[in-house]
Design a protein around this motif. Structure first.
Motif, PDB file in Angstrom:
ATOM      1  N   LEU A 166       4.309  14.983  -2.836  1.00 33.26           N
ATOM      2  CA  LEU A 166       5.620  14.437  -3.198  1.00 33.26           C
ATOM      3  C   LEU A 166       5.921  13.305  -2.225  1.00 33.26           C
ATOM      4  O   LEU A 166       5.973  13.532  -1.015  1.00 33.26           O
ATOM      5  N   ASP A 167       6.099  12.104  -2.764  1.00 34.90           N
ATOM      6  CA  ASP A 167       6.487  10.928  -1.964  1.00 34.90           C
ATOM      7  C   ASP A 167       7.886  10.581  -2.475  1.00 34.90           C
ATOM      8  O   ASP A 167       8.029   9.895  -3.486  1.00 34.90           O
ATOM      9  N   LEU A 168       8.893  11.109  -1.773  1.00 37.68           N
ATOM     10  CA  LEU A 168      10.238  11.205  -2.351  1.00 37.68           C
ATOM     11  C   LEU A 168      10.956   9.849  -2.443  1.00 37.68           C
ATOM     12  O   LEU A 168      10.500   8.856  -1.896  1.00 37.68           O
ATOM     13  N   GLY A 169      12.085   9.875  -3.119  1.00 39.47           N
ATOM     14  CA  GLY A 169      12.945   8.688  -3.128  1.00 39.47           C
ATOM     15  C   GLY A 169      12.642   7.745  -4.262  1.00 39.47           C
ATOM     16  O   GLY A 169      12.194   8.156  -5.323  1.00 39.47           O
ATOM     17  N   VAL A 170      12.898   6.472  -4.007  1.00 40.40           N
ATOM     18  CA  VAL A 170      12.712   5.465  -5.058  1.00 40.40           C
ATOM     19  C   VAL A 170      11.528   4.579  -4.728  1.00 40.40           C
ATOM     20  O   VAL A 170      11.156   4.436  -3.562  1.00 40.40           O
ATOM     21  N   GLN A 223       6.291  13.073 -18.114  1.00 39.71           N
ATOM     22  CA  GLN A 223       7.605  12.564 -17.718  1.00 39.71           C
ATOM     23  C   GLN A 223       8.526  13.761 -17.516  1.00 39.71           C
ATOM     24  O   GLN A 223       8.950  14.409 -18.471  1.00 39.71           O
ATOM     25  N   ALA A 224       8.792  14.064 -16.276  1.00 38.80           N
ATOM     26  CA  ALA A 224       9.577  15.255 -15.953  1.00 38.80           C
ATOM     27  C   ALA A 224      10.019  15.158 -14.511  1.00 38.80           C
ATOM     28  O   ALA A 224       9.521  14.325 -13.748  1.00 38.80           O
ATOM     29  N   ARG A 225      10.937  16.033 -14.148  1.00 34.48           N
ATOM     30  CA  ARG A 225      11.276  16.149 -12.726  1.00 34.48           C
ATOM     31  C   ARG A 225      10.193  16.981 -12.064  1.00 34.48           C
ATOM     32  O   ARG A 225       9.655  17.905 -12.659  1.00 34.48           O
ATOM     33  N   ARG A 255      20.273   5.593 -11.922  1.00 34.90           N
ATOM     34  CA  ARG A 255      19.680   6.768 -12.583  1.00 34.90           C
ATOM     35  C   ARG A 255      18.166   6.627 -12.548  1.00 34.90           C
ATOM     36  O   ARG A 255      17.644   5.562 -12.857  1.00 34.90           O
ATOM     37  N   MET A 256      17.482   7.716 -12.255  1.00 36.14           N
ATOM     38  CA  MET A 256      16.022   7.660 -12.233  1.00 36.14           C
ATOM     39  C   MET A 256      15.451   7.803 -13.633  1.00 36.14           C
ATOM     40  O   MET A 256      14.341   7.393 -13.902  1.00 36.14           O
ATOM     41  N   SER A 257      16.187   8.455 -14.526  1.00 39.44           N
ATOM     42  CA  SER A 257      15.764   8.459 -15.925  1.00 39.44           C
ATOM     43  C   SER A 257      16.878   7.764 -16.698  1.00 39.44           C
ATOM     44  O   SER A 257      17.886   7.385 -16.125  1.00 39.44           O
ATOM     45  N   ASP A 266       0.865  -1.168   0.000  1.00 43.85           N
ATOM     46  CA  ASP A 266       0.000   0.000   0.000  1.00 43.85           C
ATOM     47  C   ASP A 266       0.907   1.224   0.000  1.00 43.85           C
ATOM     48  O   ASP A 266       2.035   1.160   0.497  1.00 43.85           O
ATOM     49  N   PRO A 267       0.428   2.348  -0.515  1.00 42.96           N
ATOM     50  CA  PRO A 267       1.284   3.540  -0.521  1.00 42.96           C
ATOM     51  C   PRO A 267       1.614   3.972   0.904  1.00 42.96           C
ATOM     52  O   PRO A 267       0.769   3.873   1.801  1.00 42.96           O
ATOM     53  N   VAL A 268       2.819   4.463   1.094  1.00 41.58           N
ATOM     54  CA  VAL A 268       3.279   4.839   2.433  1.00 41.58           C
ATOM     55  C   VAL A 268       2.393   5.964   2.982  1.00 41.58           C
ATOM     56  O   VAL A 268       2.183   6.981   2.317  1.00 41.58           O
ATOM     57  N   VAL A 270       3.138  12.925 -12.429  1.00 38.87           N
ATOM     58  CA  VAL A 270       4.500  13.237 -12.868  1.00 38.87           C
ATOM     59  C   VAL A 270       5.480  12.197 -12.333  1.00 38.87           C
ATOM     60  O   VAL A 270       5.381  11.787 -11.167  1.00 38.87           O
ATOM     61  N   ASP A 271       6.396  11.777 -13.166  1.00 34.86           N
ATOM     62  CA  ASP A 271       7.535  10.987 -12.691  1.00 34.86           C
ATOM     63  C   ASP A 271       8.661  11.162 -13.694  1.00 34.86           C
ATOM     64  O   ASP A 271       8.416  11.292 -14.889  1.00 34.86           O
ATOM     65  N   ARG A 272       9.884  11.187 -13.194  1.00 34.86           N
ATOM     66  CA  ARG A 272      10.998  11.345 -14.130  1.00 34.86           C
ATOM     67  C   ARG A 272      11.387  10.014 -14.751  1.00 34.86           C
ATOM     68  O   ARG A 272      12.150   9.977 -15.706  1.00 34.86           O
ATOM     69  N   GLY A 317       3.622  14.510  -7.856  1.00 31.11           N
ATOM     70  CA  GLY A 317       4.929  14.766  -8.469  1.00 31.11           C
ATOM     71  C   GLY A 317       5.830  13.547  -8.505  1.00 31.11           C
ATOM     72  O   GLY A 317       6.891  13.585  -9.132  1.00 31.11           O
ATOM     73  N   THR A 318       5.431  12.478  -7.810  1.00 31.91           N
ATOM     74  CA  THR A 318       6.230  11.250  -7.745  1.00 31.91           C
ATOM     75  C   THR A 318       5.262  10.074  -7.901  1.00 31.91           C
ATOM     76  O   THR A 318       5.135   9.263  -6.986  1.00 31.91           O
ATOM     77  N   VAL A 319       4.613   9.979  -9.040  1.00 29.57           N
ATOM     78  CA  VAL A 319       3.449   9.080  -9.125  1.00 29.57           C
ATOM     79  C   VAL A 319       3.848   7.618  -8.975  1.00 29.57           C
ATOM     80  O   VAL A 319       3.074   6.816  -8.433  1.00 29.57           O
ATOM     81  N   GLY A 320       5.062   7.228  -9.403  1.00 23.76           N
ATOM     82  CA  GLY A 320       5.568   5.859  -9.178  1.00 23.76           C
ATOM     83  C   GLY A 320       4.562   4.804  -9.603  1.00 23.76           C
ATOM     84  O   GLY A 320       4.061   4.805 -10.729  1.00 23.76           O
ATOM     85  N   GLY A 321       4.229   3.885  -8.696  1.00 29.65           N
ATOM     86  CA  GLY A 321       3.251   2.843  -9.006  1.00 29.65           C
ATOM     87  C   GLY A 321       1.817   3.307  -8.825  1.00 29.65           C
ATOM     88  O   GLY A 321       0.890   2.510  -8.915  1.00 29.65           O
ATOM     89  N   ALA A 322       1.623   4.593  -8.560  1.00 27.62           N
ATOM     90  CA  ALA A 322       0.309   5.244  -8.500  1.00 27.62           C
ATOM     91  C   ALA A 322      -0.528   4.845  -7.285  1.00 27.62           C
ATOM     92  O   ALA A 322      -1.742   5.014  -7.284  1.00 27.62           O
ATOM     93  N   GLY A 323       0.103   4.352  -6.237  1.00 20.15           N
ATOM     94  CA  GLY A 323      -0.648   4.003  -5.027  1.00 20.15           C
ATOM     95  C   GLY A 323      -1.373   5.211  -4.445  1.00 20.15           C
ATOM     96  O   GLY A 323      -2.575   5.154  -4.180  1.00 20.15           O
ATOM     97  N   HIS A 324      -0.639   6.314  -4.248  1.00 19.93           N
ATOM     98  CA  HIS A 324      -1.284   7.517  -3.726  1.00 19.93           C
ATOM     99  C   HIS A 324      -2.270   8.085  -4.740  1.00 19.93           C
ATOM    100  O   HIS A 324      -3.354   8.537  -4.375  1.00 19.93           O
TER     101      HIS A 324
HETATM  102  C1  LIG Z   1       8.578   6.484  -3.407  1.00 20.51           C
HETATM  103  S1  LIG Z   1       8.219   6.438  -5.105  1.00 20.51           S
HETATM  104  C2  LIG Z   1       6.581   6.995  -5.227  1.00 20.51           C
HETATM  105  C3  LIG Z   1       5.567   5.901  -4.992  1.00 20.51           C
HETATM  106  C4  LIG Z   1       4.148   6.375  -5.234  1.00 20.51           C
HETATM  107  N1  LIG Z   1       3.744   7.410  -4.323  1.00 20.51           N
HETATM  108  C5  LIG Z   1       3.183   5.206  -5.137  1.00 20.51           C
HETATM  109  O1  LIG Z   1       2.240   5.270  -4.334  1.00 20.51           O
HETATM  110  O2  LIG Z   1       3.345   4.227  -5.856  1.00 20.51           O
HETATM  111  C6  LIG Z   1       9.079   7.824  -5.738  1.00 20.51           C
HETATM  112  C7  LIG Z   1       8.919   8.033  -7.217  1.00 20.51           C
HETATM  113  O3  LIG Z   1       9.346   9.376  -7.471  1.00 20.51           O
HETATM  114  C8  LIG Z   1      10.104   9.414  -8.637  1.00 20.51           C
HETATM  115  N2  LIG Z   1      10.989  10.571  -8.468  1.00 20.51           N
HETATM  116  C9  LIG Z   1      11.991  10.731  -7.589  1.00 20.51           C
HETATM  117  N3  LIG Z   1      12.536  11.947  -7.699  1.00 20.51           N
HETATM  118  C10 LIG Z   1      11.840  12.579  -8.676  1.00 20.51           C
HETATM  119  C11 LIG Z   1      11.909  13.887  -9.243  1.00 20.51           C
HETATM  120  N4  LIG Z   1      12.824  14.785  -8.859  1.00 20.51           N
HETATM  121  N5  LIG Z   1      11.019  14.209 -10.195  1.00 20.51           N
HETATM  122  C12 LIG Z   1      10.074  13.314 -10.608  1.00 20.51           C
HETATM  123  N6  LIG Z   1       9.988  12.068 -10.120  1.00 20.51           N
HETATM  124  C13 LIG Z   1      10.845  11.703  -9.157  1.00 20.51           C
HETATM  125  C14 LIG Z   1      10.795   8.071  -8.715  1.00 20.51           C
HETATM  126  O4  LIG Z   1      11.118   7.775 -10.058  1.00 20.51           O
HETATM  127  C15 LIG Z   1       9.761   7.145  -8.115  1.00 20.51           C
HETATM  128  O5  LIG Z   1       8.945   6.587  -9.109  1.00 20.51           O
END
Ligand SMILES: C[S@@+](CC[C@H](N)C(=O)[O-])C[C@H]1O[C@@H](n2cnc3c(N)ncnc32)[C@H](O)[C@@H]1O
Length: 312
Positions: free
Chosen positions: A104-108, A82-84, A131-133, A12-14, A57-59, A34-41
């Motif tokens: 923003l749910d930072l990190g990886v 697809q952007a920072r 590398r994130m991208s 589940d999303p953190v 958004v995700d880079r 801004g950090t959509v990742g697996g889209a949990g949030h």
């Molecule tokens: C912890 S995960 C997010 C998980 C997401 N909240 C979920 O529920 O699945 C962080 C995501 O942020 C992205 N990310 C990290 N730094 C970024 C930045 N500066 N700009 C855009 N995306 C970034 C990573 O590629 C990763 O997919």
């Protein structure tokens, strides 16, 4: 676990429900994940609000592909970028219409860590990429070409490593014989400096320090915070989940400074600024996951959530 390119949703999303409760998505406003990742949030946001629109958004292009399929049920209300995240406030629609809130749910993501080929892991034999991208320098490039001083600063500042000098020296000594290509090379250097076994957390800390440096993560956050704040509508909310003390410090200081009534330098005898706070923090201290959440998802253990609302 490695080798698969299918999106992986392990947890589940953190702090998901709490983050979305604070964000409080409503009406037909535009929100930024801004950090959509697996889209949990993002899924929780879309489930909670029937009219909201989302800029996802995700880079990382792989993360964005995973998010696209996870958010398919809401496709008509979601746009992918697809952007920072520090560039998201420059998006045309965001500039024109403003936003109701941003998360923003930072990190990886788990997906990034679980894929050995992405090189975010210290599992044996994993390439040193991180590398994130798909462009830019890899962790191997950083280890093989940075000066001893630069490496020392990364280990000291981002890794909070006590033996930062010795580790930087050991990397430089070893790379003259064999360039660093896999996690094994870095773990061997750490083991030598530690004079014995290196614990899991210590490996995690040093690998994380390279990732933060390589991807300019603190700089991106420092740029994104004021840009997203300025894009918020009155009453809009910014929610940030950080996993590193330096990230959390940036967020804490920003939210505190924006919540002050007066931001003049202390030597000014009379307030010459706007004289009223830009908004208020919704979290007095950072909120953390409870024991159950950490047991289900150990990667949540260092999460620190803060939220701030712009004045109405
Ligand atoms: C912890 S995960 C997010 C998980 C997401 N909240 C979920 O529920 O699945 C962080 C995501 O942020 C992205 N990310 C990290 N730094 C970024 C930045 N500066 N700009 C855009 N995306 C970034 C990573 O590629 C990763 O997919």
């Amino acid at each position: 676990m490695s080798g698969s390119s299918a999106p992986a949703f392990h947890h589940d999303p953190v702090l998901g429900p709490r983050a979305v409760e604070l964000l409080d998505p409503r009406d037909a406003h535009l929100y930024i994940d801004g950090t959509v990742g697996g889209a949990g949030h993002a899924r929780l946001i879309m489930q909670r609000c029937r009219q909201c629109r989302l800029l996802a958004v995700d880079r990382d292009p792989e993360a964005l592909a995973a998010a696209r399929s996870a958010l398919a049920p809401w496709a008509s209300r979601v746009r992918f970028l697809q952007a920072r995240f520090d560039a998201a406030a420059g998006d045309l629609e965001v500039r024109d219409a403003g936003i109701g809130g941003a998360l923003l749910d930072l990190g990886v993501s788990s997906h990034q860590i679980d894929e050995d080929r992405r090189g975010f892991t210290f599992r044996p034999g994993a390439p040193l990429d991180m590398r994130m991208s798909s462009s830019g320098r890899t962790a191997a490039d950083l280890l093989n070409t940075s000066s001893e001083d630069e490496l020392g600063s990364v280990f000291r500042d981002y890794g909070e490593e006590r033996r930062w000098r010795a580790l930087a020296r050991e990397v430089v000594r070893r790379r003259a014989e064999t360039p660093f290509t896999t996690s094994d090379h870095l773990v061997a250097a750490m083991t030598r400096v530690a004079g014995g076994t290196v614990h899991h957390q210590d490996k995690a800390r040093i690998f994380q320090s390279l990732r933060i440096a390589l991807n300019g993560e603190l700089e991106a956050l420092a740029r994104a915070l004021p840009a997203l704040r300025d894009a918020l509508h009155a009453g809009g909310v910014l929610v940030v989940i950080a996993y590193h003390s330096l990230e959390d410090r940036l967020v804490k200081h920003a939210f505190r400074d924006w919540s002050r009534a007066c931001v003049c330098p202390p030597e000014l005898p009379v307030c010459a600024c706007r004289g009223r706070p830009l908004g208020a923090a919704l979290t007095r201290k950072p909120e953390r996951p409870d024991a159950d959440e950490i047991a289900a998802n150990p990667r949540a253990r260092s999460a620190l959530l803060r939220a701030w609302r712009k004045a109405a």
